[in-house]
Structure formats: structure tokens, C-alpha cells
Design an enzyme around this catalytic site. Structure first.
Site, short mmCIF file in Angstrom:
data_model
loop_
_atom_site.label_atom_id
_atom_site.label_comp_id
_atom_site.label_asym_id
_atom_site.label_seq_id
_atom_site.Cartn_x
_atom_site.Cartn_y
_atom_site.Cartn_z
N VAL A 131 0.66 -1.29 0.16
CA VAL A 131 0.06 0.05 -0.18
C VAL A 131 0.83 1.25 0.00
O VAL A 131 1.87 1.25 0.75
CB VAL A 131 -1.31 -0.01 1.31
N ARG A 137 -2.89 2.54 6.65
CA ARG A 137 -3.65 2.71 8.21
C ARG A 137 -5.18 3.23 7.68
O ARG A 137 -5.79 3.90 8.51
CB ARG A 137 -3.01 3.64 9.36
N GLY A 141 -5.20 -2.32 2.86
CA GLY A 141 -4.58 -3.44 2.73
C GLY A 141 -5.60 -4.54 2.85
O GLY A 141 -5.77 -5.72 2.31
N GLU A 163 4.02 -16.33 3.25
CA GLU A 163 5.08 -16.21 4.30
C GLU A 163 5.42 -14.69 4.48
O GLU A 163 4.93 -13.67 3.52
CB GLU A 163 6.46 -16.49 3.29
N TYR A 175 -3.05 -9.65 8.80
CA TYR A 175 -3.30 -11.06 8.45
C TYR A 175 -4.02 -11.93 9.54
O TYR A 175 -4.84 -12.47 9.27
CB TYR A 175 -2.09 -11.88 8.12
#
Length: 209
Positions: A131, A137, A141, A163, A175
């Protein structure tokens, strides 16, 4: 099971969009600028903007323009771009606007980020996500990853892997919030600098499952 591009259609990528409201004046009821976030398929015109975003993202994989072209042309490839489109409006915070498409050449300022996946059978790998510094923020994403998950699920994918550097706390937080679980560690997986990688995985489920 066809490729991701044939399976997803506009509802899959463009369906994940939201407005980002920036107050032009302070105070309740002040005029605001509505900025539509469009999640769409990668196009050749996006290459320069994506490389610029990638260059300022130290933790992102440093690919060439040809790498993205090859992945986008691959039947198992999926590359999505987040693009901002300012729209002047008077609107209270919380309004939602979904974009229906993008025309014209992408500028370095309008492309806010991108995500790249590759699918083999019912599994896929999230290969790269970045991003632009000025748009971080703000949930970009998350929008990109969620749109990719929706497209992959429509193409028959049931599990996504990735990964990530063990020190990449912002990515790990993102994630984890998306439901990825931490698996084994790959020692000295990364170079420049050398660092361990954490393997994360996510089981994709339909709303009914």
C-alpha cells in the site's frame, strides 16, 4: 474449474469498495470530500504506479513489471489494484459508495495499493501486497486481501498461504485480523537482510459454512 479472471466477474473485485471521508472543514455537518476506493483487476497501465509503491514498501517483494504481467496472464494468477477516485459531494461520515469501473490512465497518485495471488488447484499463495505510504492505516490492505479471498473462493480455492518476515508486525497484525493462522517457521528464508519467515494460512469459507 476455470481461471480466477473467468470465475470472479465484476461483483467479486469491484464489490469490495468503500468511501474514505476526509473533512474539508472541522465541525459536524461540514462539507466533506468523498473518495471512492475501487478494487479492480490489474491492467498494463498500472505497472509504473505499482513499482513506485513497491519501492517505498521495504517489506514487499521487489518484483519487476514483467513479473506482474506474467502473473496476470497466468490462468491461476490474480492481481488486484486499489484506486482512489475523488468525488465532490456533501455527505455525512458512514455513507458507502461502490465504484462501477475505471477508465483512463492510472496515475501514481490514484493507485493506492495492490495484491497478487497465485492459485494451484484448491490452494493459493498470497505472493505480494503493498500500500502506498500516503494511504496506509486506512484499511486498503484489508480491502485488497478480502477482495482477493472472495475471487479465489469463487474460483474453487479453499486455503490460502503466505510467508511474512517474522519482524513485520503490521503485516502480521493485518493477516491475523483476517483470520490467518501462524504455522511453521522457515529459518533464514529472506535475504537482504537475512531473516526468518513465518508461514500463515487461511481456510476460505462461504457465508453459509
Amino acid at each position: 474449474m476455470g481461471d480466477c479472471r473467468a470465475e470472479r466477474g465484476s461483483d467479486c473485485a469491484v464489490g469490495y469498495a468503500r468511501d474514505v471521508f476526509e473533512g474539508l472543514l472541522k465541525g459536524r455537518g461540514a462539507p466533506r470530500r468523498v473518495t471512492v476506493v475501487k478494487i479492480r483487476d490489474y491492467e498494463d497501465r498500472d505497472g509504473s504506479a505499482m513499482l513506485a509503491i513497491q519501492a517505498e514498501s521495504r517489506q514487499a517483494a521487489q518484483w519487476s513489471a514483467e513479473d506482474y504481467l506474467r502473473l496476470a496472464a497466468d490462468p491461476g494468477g490474480l492481481v488486484l489494484v486499489a484506486e482512489f477516485d475523488p468525488v465532490r459531494a456533501i455527505a455525512p461520515p458512514g455513507n458507502m459508495r461502490v465504484a462501477s469501473g475505471v477508465t483512463g490512465a492510472a496515475s501514481l497518485d490514484s493507485v493506492a495499493g495492490f495484491v497478487a495471488f497465485h492459485r494451484v488447484g484448491d490452494e493459493a499463495e498470497l505472493r505480494n501486497l503493498a500500500v502506498a505510504a500516503g494511504y496506509r492505516r486506512r484499511g486498503i490492505g484489508r480491502l485488497l486481501a478480502a477482495a482477493g479471498h472472495r475471487c479465489l473462493l469463487a474460483a474453487g480455492v479453499r486455503r490460502v498461504y503466505l510467508e511474512v518476515r517474522a519482524s513485520n508486525t503490521p503485516a502480521l497484525s493485518l493477516y491475523s485480523s483476517l483470520g490467518y493462522l501462524t504455522g511453521p517457521m522457515r529459518r533464514a528464508y529472506y535475504r537482504d537482510p537475512e531473516e526468518d519467515a513465518l508461514v500463515l494460512s487461511l481456510v476460505l469459507r462461504t457465508a453459509a459454512s
